[in-house]
Design an enzyme around this catalytic site. Structure first.
Site, PDB file in Angstrom:
ATOM      1  N   GLU A 229      -6.940   4.635   7.844  1.00  0.00           N
ATOM      2  CA  GLU A 229      -6.758   6.061   7.521  1.00  0.00           C
ATOM      3  C   GLU A 229      -8.005   6.618   6.851  1.00  0.00           C
ATOM      4  O   GLU A 229      -8.347   7.795   7.047  1.00  0.00           O
ATOM      5  CB  GLU A 229      -5.496   6.234   6.655  1.00  0.00           C
ATOM      6  CG  GLU A 229      -4.236   6.037   7.492  1.00  0.00           C
ATOM      7  CD  GLU A 229      -3.051   5.448   6.758  1.00  0.00           C
ATOM      8  OE1 GLU A 229      -3.025   5.466   5.519  1.00  0.00           O
ATOM      9  OE2 GLU A 229      -2.122   4.959   7.441  1.00  0.00           O
TER      10      GLU A 229
ATOM     11  N   HIS B  57      -9.560   1.013   4.961  1.00  0.00           N
ATOM     12  CA  HIS B  57      -8.286   1.244   5.659  1.00  0.00           C
ATOM     13  C   HIS B  57      -8.522   2.193   6.832  1.00  0.00           C
ATOM     14  O   HIS B  57      -9.341   3.110   6.742  1.00  0.00           O
ATOM     15  CB  HIS B  57      -7.259   1.833   4.691  1.00  0.00           C
ATOM     16  CG  HIS B  57      -5.876   1.835   5.249  1.00  0.00           C
ATOM     17  ND1 HIS B  57      -5.455   2.769   6.157  1.00  0.00           N
ATOM     18  CD2 HIS B  57      -4.832   0.987   5.067  1.00  0.00           C
ATOM     19  CE1 HIS B  57      -4.205   2.500   6.500  1.00  0.00           C
ATOM     20  NE2 HIS B  57      -3.800   1.431   5.852  1.00  0.00           N
TER      21      HIS B  57
ATOM     22  N   GLY C  16       5.029   1.365   4.667  1.00  0.00           N
ATOM     23  CA  GLY C  16       6.354   1.970   4.473  1.00  0.00           C
ATOM     24  C   GLY C  16       7.375   1.054   3.809  1.00  0.00           C
ATOM     25  O   GLY C  16       8.094   1.478   2.882  1.00  0.00           O
TER      26      GLY C  16
ATOM     27  N   SER D 209       3.514  -2.029  10.331  1.00  0.00           N
ATOM     28  CA  SER D 209       4.966  -2.049  10.562  1.00  0.00           C
ATOM     29  C   SER D 209       5.608  -3.401  10.227  1.00  0.00           C
ATOM     30  O   SER D 209       6.558  -3.812  10.886  1.00  0.00           O
ATOM     31  CB  SER D 209       5.294  -1.623  11.997  1.00  0.00           C
ATOM     32  OG  SER D 209       4.866  -0.286  12.230  1.00  0.00           O
TER      33      SER D 209
ATOM     34  N   GLY E  37       2.506   2.433  10.736  1.00  0.00           N
ATOM     35  CA  GLY E  37       3.443   3.529  10.586  1.00  0.00           C
ATOM     36  C   GLY E  37       4.136   3.934  11.870  1.00  0.00           C
ATOM     37  O   GLY E  37       4.765   4.995  11.939  1.00  0.00           O
TER      38      GLY E  37
ATOM     39  N   ASN F 199       0.878  -1.172   0.000  1.00  0.00           N
ATOM     40  CA  ASN F 199       0.000   0.000   0.000  1.00  0.00           C
ATOM     41  C   ASN F 199       0.912   1.218   0.000  1.00  0.00           C
ATOM     42  O   ASN F 199       1.504   1.558   1.022  1.00  0.00           O
ATOM     43  CB  ASN F 199      -0.893  -0.015   1.244  1.00  0.00           C
ATOM     44  CG  ASN F 199      -1.746   1.237   1.370  1.00  0.00           C
ATOM     45  OD1 ASN F 199      -1.738   2.089   0.478  1.00  0.00           O
ATOM     46  ND2 ASN F 199      -2.463   1.353   2.473  1.00  0.00           N
ATOM     47  N   TRP F 200       1.021   1.836  -1.169  1.00  0.00           N
ATOM     48  CA  TRP F 200       1.976   2.944  -1.310  1.00  0.00           C
ATOM     49  C   TRP F 200       1.445   4.249  -0.710  1.00  0.00           C
ATOM     50  O   TRP F 200       2.148   5.240  -0.657  1.00  0.00           O
ATOM     51  CB  TRP F 200       2.325   3.143  -2.791  1.00  0.00           C
ATOM     52  CG  TRP F 200       3.117   1.997  -3.370  1.00  0.00           C
ATOM     53  CD1 TRP F 200       3.586   0.898  -2.705  1.00  0.00           C
ATOM     54  CD2 TRP F 200       3.539   1.837  -4.744  1.00  0.00           C
ATOM     55  NE1 TRP F 200       4.279   0.079  -3.577  1.00  0.00           N
ATOM     56  CE2 TRP F 200       4.260   0.622  -4.822  1.00  0.00           C
ATOM     57  CE3 TRP F 200       3.370   2.602  -5.894  1.00  0.00           C
ATOM     58  CZ2 TRP F 200       4.806   0.160  -6.026  1.00  0.00           C
ATOM     59  CZ3 TRP F 200       3.906   2.151  -7.092  1.00  0.00           C
ATOM     60  CH2 TRP F 200       4.627   0.948  -7.159  1.00  0.00           C
ATOM     61  N   LYS F 201       0.177   4.275  -0.346  1.00  0.00           N
ATOM     62  CA  LYS F 201      -0.441   5.458   0.272  1.00  0.00           C
ATOM     63  C   LYS F 201      -0.164   6.697  -0.595  1.00  0.00           C
ATOM     64  O   LYS F 201      -0.077   6.575  -1.816  1.00  0.00           O
ATOM     65  CB  LYS F 201       0.049   5.610   1.718  1.00  0.00           C
ATOM     66  CG  LYS F 201      -0.204   4.323   2.527  1.00  0.00           C
ATOM     67  CD  LYS F 201      -0.011   4.485   4.009  1.00  0.00           C
ATOM     68  CE  LYS F 201      -0.282   3.149   4.715  1.00  0.00           C
ATOM     69  NZ  LYS F 201      -0.188   3.242   6.166  1.00  0.00           N
TER      70      LYS F 201
ATOM     71  N   GLU G 171      -5.291  -4.892  10.563  1.00  0.00           N
ATOM     72  CA  GLU G 171      -4.316  -3.824  10.733  1.00  0.00           C
ATOM     73  C   GLU G 171      -4.607  -3.073  12.033  1.00  0.00           C
ATOM     74  O   GLU G 171      -5.434  -2.142  12.044  1.00  0.00           O
ATOM     75  CB  GLU G 171      -4.376  -2.845   9.557  1.00  0.00           C
ATOM     76  CG  GLU G 171      -4.026  -3.449   8.223  1.00  0.00           C
ATOM     77  CD  GLU G 171      -3.449  -2.415   7.262  1.00  0.00           C
ATOM     78  OE1 GLU G 171      -2.373  -2.676   6.724  1.00  0.00           O
ATOM     79  OE2 GLU G 171      -4.051  -1.356   7.085  1.00  0.00           O
TER      80      GLU G 171
HETATM   81  P1  13P Z   1       3.040   0.442   7.688  1.00  0.00           P
HETATM   82  O1  13P Z   1       3.565  -0.859   7.107  1.00  0.00           O
HETATM   83  O2  13P Z   1       3.762   1.641   7.177  1.00  0.00           O
HETATM   84  O3  13P Z   1       2.903   0.381   9.169  1.00  0.00           O
HETATM   85  O4  13P Z   1       1.530   0.594   7.094  1.00  0.00           O
HETATM   86  C1  13P Z   1       0.659  -0.457   7.208  1.00  0.00           C
HETATM   87  C2  13P Z   1      -0.552  -0.133   6.413  1.00  0.00           C
HETATM   88  O5  13P Z   1      -1.300   0.748   6.762  1.00  0.00           O
HETATM   89  C3  13P Z   1      -0.794  -0.902   5.192  1.00  0.00           C
HETATM   90  O6  13P Z   1      -2.057  -0.652   4.672  1.00  0.00           O
END
Ligand code: 13P
Length: 253
Positions: A98, A96, A235, A213, A174, A11-13, A168
């Site tokens: 977020e 997600h 990340g 993470s 993150g 997930n490149w966000k 998650e």
């Molecule tokens: P991180 O791997 O950066 O913690 O993010 C996880 C995530 O939200 C994947 O969708």
């Protein structure tokens, strides 16, 4: 228990440019351990066509990070599931944390997005997970159960039959703070048990992946657990070497 093929998605966000994505994809394509499992990358909407073009001759799928909960109409700024399918997406991340916390996606909205995704032939990657306060209050399984039940009630059990569930925990996203394999495993088992109460065969086939993470240093011990079928990587998916190492850590079928 039936063996499930592992699934690892990046997930490149809100990251990347056409140039940085191109070199990231070159690095991933050059690596090749994805043959051990199903792999996908989820770039920003406008970067999807370039990723689809680059990956068309590979087995790596492309996913979007979100989707509209309606098929068409006066919804400025939205992108429909049919548009994503036409653009070459195979997957879409739905719910997600977020999106839930920053953009107000409720359980009901998430259910409608799952309906939209499956209706257009996309595989939804349905995210569930508790906040730190909810974990500290001992309500993790209740929260995840509520999020999942809302999808089953709103979208129907059939909508989940081809889906991927991503557990998650919000406190692990993150933050560098990964759930321990025991913590993750407990929730994954609970998710599978909840689904098994509706349809044991489907629950046995469904991939439940962990996100929060994940990096090459902790992927193998998470993925070694029988109910952890891969990962949704934030990340660490922005680094080809890290992402490839995480794919290589995925269980083989
Ligand atoms: P991180 O791997 O950066 O913690 O993010 C996880 C995530 O939200 C994947 O969708």
């Amino acid at each position: 228990m039936p063996q499930r093929r592992s699934f690892v998605a990046g997930n490149w966000k809100l990251n990347g440019s056409l140039a940085t994505n191109a070199s990231l994809l070159e690095g991933i394509v050059a690596g090749a351990p994805w043959q051990a499992c199903d792999v996908a990358v989820c770039p920003a909407y406008v970067h999807i066509p370039a990723a689809v073009a680059r990956l068309s001759a590979t087995t790596i799928g492309v996913g979007a990070q979100d989707v509209a909960d309606v098929p068409a109409g006066a919804y400025t700024g939205e992108v429909s599931a049919a548009m994503l399918r036409e653009a070459g997406c195979r997957y879409v991340i739905v719910g997600h944390s977020e999106r839930r916390t920053l953009y107000g996606d409720t359980d009901a909205v998430v259910a409608r997005k799952v309906t939209a995704a499956t209706g257009a032939g996309l595989v939804p990657i349905v995210c569930v997970g508790e906040t730190l306060a909810e974990r500290d209050a001992g309500t993790t399984l209740a929260v995840v159960g509520r999020q999942l039940s809302a999808v089953i009630d709103g979208a129907g059990l059939g909508a989940l039959s081809e889906a991927v569930i991503a557990y998650e925990p919000v406190w692990a996203i993150g933050t560098g703070r990964t759930a321990t394999p025991d913590q993750a495993d407990e929730v994954h088992r609970a998710i599978r048990a909840l689904l098994a109460r509706h349809d044991a065969t489907m629950a046995g086939r469904l991939r439940i992946v962990y996100g929060g993470s994940v990096k090459s240093a902790n992927a193998a011990e998470l993925f070694a657990r029988p109910d952890i079928d891969g990962g949704l990587i934030g990340g660490a998916s922005l680094d080809a070497g890290e992402f490839l190492a995480i794919c290589a850590a995925a269980r083989r079928d």
